[in-house]
Design an enzyme around this catalytic site. Structure first.
Site, PDB file in Angstrom:
ATOM      1  N   ILE A 105       0.820  -1.217   0.000  1.00  0.00           N
ATOM      2  CA  ILE A 105       0.000   0.000   0.000  1.00  0.00           C
ATOM      3  C   ILE A 105       0.854   1.267   0.000  1.00  0.00           C
ATOM      4  CG2 ILE A 105      -2.044  -1.052   1.043  1.00  0.00           C
ATOM      5  CD1 ILE A 105      -1.100  -0.137   3.752  1.00  0.00           C
ATOM      6  N   GLY A 106       2.169   1.096  -0.006  1.00  0.00           N
ATOM      7  CA  GLY A 106       3.060   2.254  -0.051  1.00  0.00           C
ATOM      8  C   GLY A 106       4.501   1.818  -0.211  1.00  0.00           C
ATOM      9  N   LYS A 107       5.309   2.680  -0.844  1.00  0.00           N
ATOM     10  CA  LYS A 107       6.728   2.383  -1.040  1.00  0.00           C
ATOM     11  C   LYS A 107       7.555   3.629  -0.772  1.00  0.00           C
ATOM     12  CE  LYS A 107       6.878  -1.505  -4.265  1.00  0.00           C
ATOM     13  NZ  LYS A 107       7.451  -1.994  -5.536  1.00  0.00           N
ATOM     14  N   PHE A 149      13.131   3.656   2.075  1.00  0.00           N
ATOM     15  CA  PHE A 149      13.424   2.831   3.240  1.00  0.00           C
ATOM     16  C   PHE A 149      12.948   1.399   3.059  1.00  0.00           C
ATOM     17  CE2 PHE A 149       9.209   4.559   3.646  1.00  0.00           C
ATOM     18  CZ  PHE A 149       8.461   3.453   4.008  1.00  0.00           C
ATOM     19  N   GLY A 150      11.919   1.200   2.242  1.00  0.00           N
ATOM     20  CA  GLY A 150      11.305  -0.121   2.115  1.00  0.00           C
ATOM     21  C   GLY A 150       9.890   0.002   1.594  1.00  0.00           C
ATOM     22  N   ILE A 199       5.342  -0.371   2.668  1.00  0.00           N
ATOM     23  CA  ILE A 199       4.261  -0.518   3.638  1.00  0.00           C
ATOM     24  C   ILE A 199       3.281  -1.529   3.066  1.00  0.00           C
ATOM     25  CG2 ILE A 199       2.425   0.643   4.911  1.00  0.00           C
ATOM     26  CD1 ILE A 199       4.002   3.249   4.575  1.00  0.00           C
ATOM     27  N   ASP A 233       5.726  16.902   7.743  1.00  0.00           N
ATOM     28  CA  ASP A 233       5.416  16.380   6.408  1.00  0.00           C
ATOM     29  C   ASP A 233       3.912  16.183   6.266  1.00  0.00           C
ATOM     30  OD1 ASP A 233       5.985  15.593   3.828  1.00  0.00           O
ATOM     31  OD2 ASP A 233       6.380  13.506   4.353  1.00  0.00           O
TER      32      ASP A 233
END
Length: 433
Positions: free
Chosen positions: A164-166, A169-170, A172, A281
């Site tokens: 669901i996310g990139k 760092f890696g 999600i 952010d």
């Protein structure tokens, strides 16, 4: 002769206003070019860095408000070719930032072995406290002693996981923990030994364990004793505000005010003294919807947040650096000036504008150019029909250049409550009225 002398050097001096305008123009250009070379060095944009150096050799010694030079940035990331050019153009290999770190100290803290060798070959010295770009100290902050939130990674079920996310760092992922859907931020295995990554990861964990609020994403636990490192939070089915707003057009004033109230409640909690958490952010991608009905929002993603202990209400947070997302970035952050929690108020204004207008702020500009435009004093134009004057006025108060005139989130909440009272309700929000 006298006429000749008059025309060559005895004329009236230019008006003071013109001189002042020229100074302002030169200052803007200097700030812009300083930000550019630091940014391009960060991005490993060799062509742009070389072009800037060819145009102005003095940029090799450009500094942000933490006294970090382009060589510090290149050293931290291990960009060897850029570092060579900077040294070739006269960069001081032993320049020190505000923490007295040299580029070599940063390279050692980030374990950039090729960079370490390069800097040493040019006489680089190792002193200062490693990793200053992230924290004043390189030693990862200790995790809270009571680790009842430590999760056994074997309890996490990734068999039906969805990304669901990139990020750098890696990634999600949506996974399952003890039969419950959860969101897992999983650090790349090759980064789980990186001192700076561990530091940032522990910093985020230390923040999240303290947070308990209905408008803040709930921390559930973390994997810190095994690799890869993982951070587990509640999974919110509604996705993020960015996706919700995409192609939807302007939201109704009632929906906008309700969304804004949820965001402001979460932020007022984070900004509560004496332990102020500056998000740094705040943007639609970091605002999450509890479900597809979009009847409840939560503030999330605290990877860039900072916890500041305030001794009294007059404290100035000595925080600098270009941190966050350009399109929603406060001008003082873009300019590398000292800033405080009011940077979140500015970002909130840009989100509120986007909900009212149906388009991201300054959408016709690339993100960096949008931030640059805002730093020069410009603001997005209001074009939507049927705009509620009170909401427009609130946006303008929140994004004003004068930081001291931006309202606090507690003041924003009071204003929104008054606005809500005179607006018709949208049906799906009636359960909260």
């Amino acid at each position: 002769m006298s006429g000749s002398e008059g025309s060559s050097g005895g004329g009236d001096p230019p008006p003071a206003a013109t001189s002042s305008e020229e100074k302002k123009k030169k200052e803007k250009e200097r700030v812009s070019r300083t930000s550019l070379i630091l940014w391009h060095a960060h991005q490993n944009d060799k062509v742009s860095v070389r072009k800037l150096l060819e145009e102005d050799r003095t940029l090799v010694q450009a500094r942000d408000y933490d006294n970090r030079t382009p060589l510090h940035v290149a050293a931290l990331h291990g960009w060897i070719e850029i570092a060579k050019w900077l040294i070739e153009y006269g960069a001081d290999v032993n320049s020190q930032d505000r923490w007295r770190n040299t580029p070599l100290a940063d390279a050692e803290g980030a374990k950039k072995h090729g960079m370490i060798e390069l800097l040493k070959s040019y006489g680089g010295l190792s002193y200062g406290q490693d990793g200053s770009h992230f924290e004043p100290r390189a030693v990862p902050p200790p995790l809270p002693k009571k680790c009842n939130w430590e999760i056994d990674p074997t309890e996490l079920d990734f068999s039906n996981s969805v990304i669901i996310g990139k990020g750098s760092f890696g990634e999600i992922l949506k996974a399952c923990w003890r039969g419950t859907p959860v969101a897992v931020k999983r650090i790349l295995p090759n980064l789980s030994d990186d001192q700076l990554v561990i530091q940032d990861f522990r910093h985020e964990v230390n923040l999240l364990v303290k947070l308990r609020h209905p408008n803040v994403v709930q921390f559930l636990g973390a994997v810190t004793e095994k690799k890869p490192l993982m951070l587990i939070t509640e999974y919110l089915r509604g996705g993020d505000l960015h996706q919700y707003l995409k192609g939807k057009g302007p939201l109704s004033p009632s929906t906008t005010s309700n969304f804004a109230l949820d965001i402001a409640r979460g932020m007022a909690y984070l900004h509560n003294e004496p332990n102020v958490i500056i998000h740094r952010d705040l943007k639609p991608r970091n605002i999450l919807l509890v479900n597809s009905s979009a009847d409840h929002l939560k503030v999330g993603d605290f990877g860039l947040s900072k916890l500041i202990r305030v001794q009294n209400s007059h404290d100035v947070y000595k925080m600098t650096g270009e941190t966050g997302s350009y399109r929603y970035m406060a001008p003082e952050v873009f300019k590398h000036r000292k800033y405080d929690k009011k940077v979140d108020v500015f970002s909130f204004a840009m989100i509120l504008y986007e909900m009212l207008e149906g388009d991201p702020p300054l959408s016709h500009y690339e993100p960096y150019e949008a931030a640059k435009c805002v730093a020069e004093g410009h603001r997005p134009m209001f074009r939507a029909k049927g705009l509620t004057p009170e909401l427009k006025e609130l946006v303008e108060q929140c994004w004003t250049k004068d930081v001291n005139k931006r309202p606090s989130f507690l003041e924003i909440l009071k204003t929104l409550e008054k606005i809500k009272q005179v607006l018709p309700s949208d049906n799906h929000w009636n359960i909260f009225t």
